[in-house]
Structure formats: C-alpha cells, structure tokens
Design a protein around this motif. Structure first.
Motif: not given
Length: 445
Positions: A55-66, A400-407, A119-121
């Motif tokens: 919500v705060q950073w308006s992240l895409t499902p791919t960014e959340l997956s990573w 990483l598999c969750v977004p494509p499976l959801l789609t 991601l680094v941390f």
C-alpha cells in the motif's frame, strides 16, 4: 550422588542416552528455542511488512514476490554453509554467529530506503537465519536422551510458533499504527544480536562433536555437567578417536543416497507449501477484500493453531514414530490446503486456515526431529544443513510462483498447488528411516 548404572565403562553417548530429562536439557532447549523463536519472528514479520509496503510504496506483485523470496536465497546458502561449518568448528559457535548476523541485518532493514536496499538486507537476514535452524536442531538432538529425543526436538521446533505468534502480534498492533510501523516492527527483530552473546556463553558444545575433534576433556566435562544435574555418578568412558570432517559428497554415497533423496524431497515440498502460503497470507486476504487490520487479525488467529499442532506432534512422535507422524501431518496439511482452496466466507477461511496451520506446523516439528537422525555424527550437521538448503530453493520459488498462479486460477489454484506439494512430501517421507528410541550411534537402516 546416586548411581543408576554399573561401574563398567560406557561411551559418553551412552551416558547421555541413559539420563532422564534434566534442568540442563531444559536450559538447552529453552536457550536454543529462544533463538529459534526470534528467527521465526523475523520470518513472520516480512509477511506483514509486505502487506503494508504494497500500500505505502505501491509495489507490484513481482516486487512483493522478490521481497518475500530474497531472504530464502540467503537461507539456502546459509543452511548449506552453516551445516558444513558446524561439522568443522562446532554447533555452538555457528549458532551464535548466525544469530548475530541476522539480528544486525534485521535492524538495518528497518532503515531501508528503497526496494533494492530492502532486498540486500533481506538477503543478509536469510544468510544468518538459514544457517541457524539446522544447527540448533542438531545440537539439541545430540544431547537429548534417545527415548525422548523426538519429543525434545519437536518442543524446540514449537518455539517457531511462539516467534510467529509474536510476529502476528507485532503485525497486528504495530505495523498498521503509522507509516513507519513496519520499520518499528523490523527494529524489534534486532533483538537476536543481543541474544547471541547469551548463546555464546551459556550453551554447551556438542559432546559428539568434541569427541570427533579429539577434545575429550571438554567432552567429559560437558557429560558430567548433565550427569550432575540428574544426580548420576559418572562412569569411565571408552576412549573416542578423532574423526576427520567428511566431504559433502558422502551424502550421495552408496547407502546414503536414498535417504538423502527422500529427505531433500520432504524439505522441498514442505518449504514450497508452507512459505508460499504463509508469506502471502495477509496480502492475499487484503486482495480478497479484507481490511489490513482484519487481515492481520485473521492471520493472528490462524497462527494460534500452530501451538496445538506442535503439541500433538510431540505426543505422537514417540508413540507412533517419526515416519508415520510426519506422513499423517503432511497429509493433514494437504487436506487443509485443499479445503482452504475452496473456502467461501469468513468463517470457512478462518477454520480451514487453522486446519492448515495445525497440521503444517506439526509436520515441521516431525521433519526437524527426523532430519538429524538420518546421518552419523560426522555428517549430521552437514546433512541437515544440505537438506534445509535444498528446501530453501522451494521457499525462494514459492512466493515468486504465487502471482502467476493467482492470475491463472485465483486462490483455488494457489492452495491446490500447495496441497499437491504436501502430498509429494508425504510420499517421500515414507522412504525415510525410522529411528524412534534408537541411539544416534546406531547404524542407520
């Protein structure tokens, strides 16, 4: 002191196996378990952080997956390296080092200023966390008396539920409180850095490891410490011969490869289904129409079901044995995931989620109990770490598999896939050796 043994010599492993469960065993389990709980708190927190950052950073499902997966990349590497190091420099040393690494990295993650920095941390956090879990279970299993070893290791694993429950409470109470709530939540995860000092000073080193390295005086002192707690007179110990550290290729030698393959398959299946489900759960509930607070509240209630799951596994693992307990709880997990896939309505989502949580965490208790028993002492931490490291590959892939499976098919396909992975893990578990009541020195059948 009283004595419950004859004056004939016994190996130090036999002297440990004959003991009742003492306050020293309790201190070891609690000392290791607190580190375990802090680990779980960190892993659990990221699921709530993801929901907030979406919500705060308006992240895409791919960014959340990573964000969900990158920590498991570190865990895969950390588990493998941690096991190798533990068989070379000792269980306690590696345990303390890993707590320090992931505690400091978690505190640093609270200061993340971008997706890339987070991601680094998260990778560094995973590096420490991945090494700690198999090392702690190996250390506890090598001290626990044979007749209750499985139950003691499940009790250790139950601290995971305590940590995840803490994460759920922090997620529910802290994360939604402000835009910086997720930062405060991660800052609390820095506690392990302080606890590492306690671990380094308070926990004993593995007697079996000390013997393999020829450090017999230290090994004798450690055994006498536990015998003193039980009020048992020491008996002469047969001399132990130092053993060189094994090569990792020994995991796939003749006589080991079948159980290694089965163990890796179990770890892969349970990691894929568990982390795919629980890392994404708060976010999936929000996407289904739940408010952020309501989503976190449901996740908290579902998490509570982990505790009776561990209790049931601890009871059954010494009655049924490791293998049947693991198989039953994995099949129960598959049923829970399948029911969650078709759940409609708030009550159904809550109940089926609790069923999944109950059986899944009971299965985790059983898999941590059986893993250190699959290999001899010289290869134990290496084998446990390698299995955990391979399993972490699944925990990388699952988010990483969750977004494509959801789609492709929505929540039904997502949790139906998790159910299938639980079934595969259950089939593989049927091939593991049964070690209930046996000494760790008994050759694996």
């Amino acid at each position: 002191m009283r004595s419950d043994a004859t004056t004939t010599s016994a190996t130090r492993a036999e002297r440990l196996d004959r003991l009742p469960f003492t306050r020293e065993h309790g201190r070891l389990v609690v000392g290791s378990g607190l580190g375990w709980a802090l680990d779980a708190m960190d892993v659990g927190l990221i699921s709530f952080v993801m929901a907030a950052l979406a919500v705060q950073w308006s992240l895409t499902p791919t960014e959340l997956s990573w964000i969900g997966s990158i920590g498991f990349v570190g865990m895969a590497l950390g588990a493998t390296l941690g096991g190798l190091l533990a068989d070379r420099i000792g269980r306690r040393q590696v345990f303390a080092l890993t707590l320090l690494v992931f505690g400091v990295a978690t505190g640093a993650a609270a200061l993340a200023w971008s997706v890339a920095s987070l991601l680094v941390f998260r990778f560094l956090i995973g590096l420490g966390l991945g090494a700690e879990l198999p090392v702690a279970s190996t250390l506890v299993s090598e001290y626990a008396p044979a007749r209750v070893r499985g139950r003691v290791v499940v009790a250790l694993e139950a601290f995971w539920a305590v940590g995840w429950l803490l994460a759920a409470l922090i997620g529910y109470l802290v994360v939604p409180g402000s835009d910086d709530g997720w930062r405060w939540a991660l800052a609390l995860g820095a506690v392990p850095a302080l606890y590492a000092v306690v671990v380094r000073r308070g926990l004993p080193e593995s007697v079996r490891f000390l013997e393999l390295r020829g450090r017999t005086d230290e090994a004798e002192a450690a055994v006498r410490r536990f015998e003193s707690a039980a009020g048992v007179d020491p008996v002469p110990s047969a001399p132990a011969r130092p053993t060189p550290a094994p090569r990792p290729g020994a995991l796939w030698a003749v006589g080991s490869r079948r159980r290694t393959a089965a163990l890796w398959a179990v770890w892969f299946g349970i990691n894929f289904a568990y982390y795919g489900a629980f890392i994404w759960l708060p976010t999936l509930l929000v996407a289904s129409g739940f408010s952020l607070v309501r989503s976190f509240g449901f996740t908290l209630l579902i998490t509570l079901a982990q505790l009776p799951g561990y209790a049931a596994a601890a009871l059954l693992i010494e009655r049924w044995g490791r293998r049947p307990t693991l198989v039953v709880f994995l099949l129960g997990s598959a049923a829970g995931a399948g029911l969650f896939a078709v759940a409609a309505g708030d009550t159904a989502v809550l109940v089926t989620g609790m069923v999944l949580s109950f059986f899944n965490l009971g299965a985790w208790g059983a898999v941590y109990a059986v893993t250190p028993e699959v290999y001899p002492t010289a290869l134990r931490a290496t084998g446990a770490g390698a299995a955990a490291g391979f399993g972490r590959l699944a925990s990388i892939a699952a988010p990483l598999c969750v977004p494509p499976l959801l789609t492709a098919g929505g929540n039904g396909l997502v949790f139906g896939t998790f159910a299938a992975f639980f079934v595969v893990a259950a089939l593989a578990a049927c091939l593991l050796p049964e070690r209930r009541g046996q000494s760790l020195e008994t050759p694996v059948g």
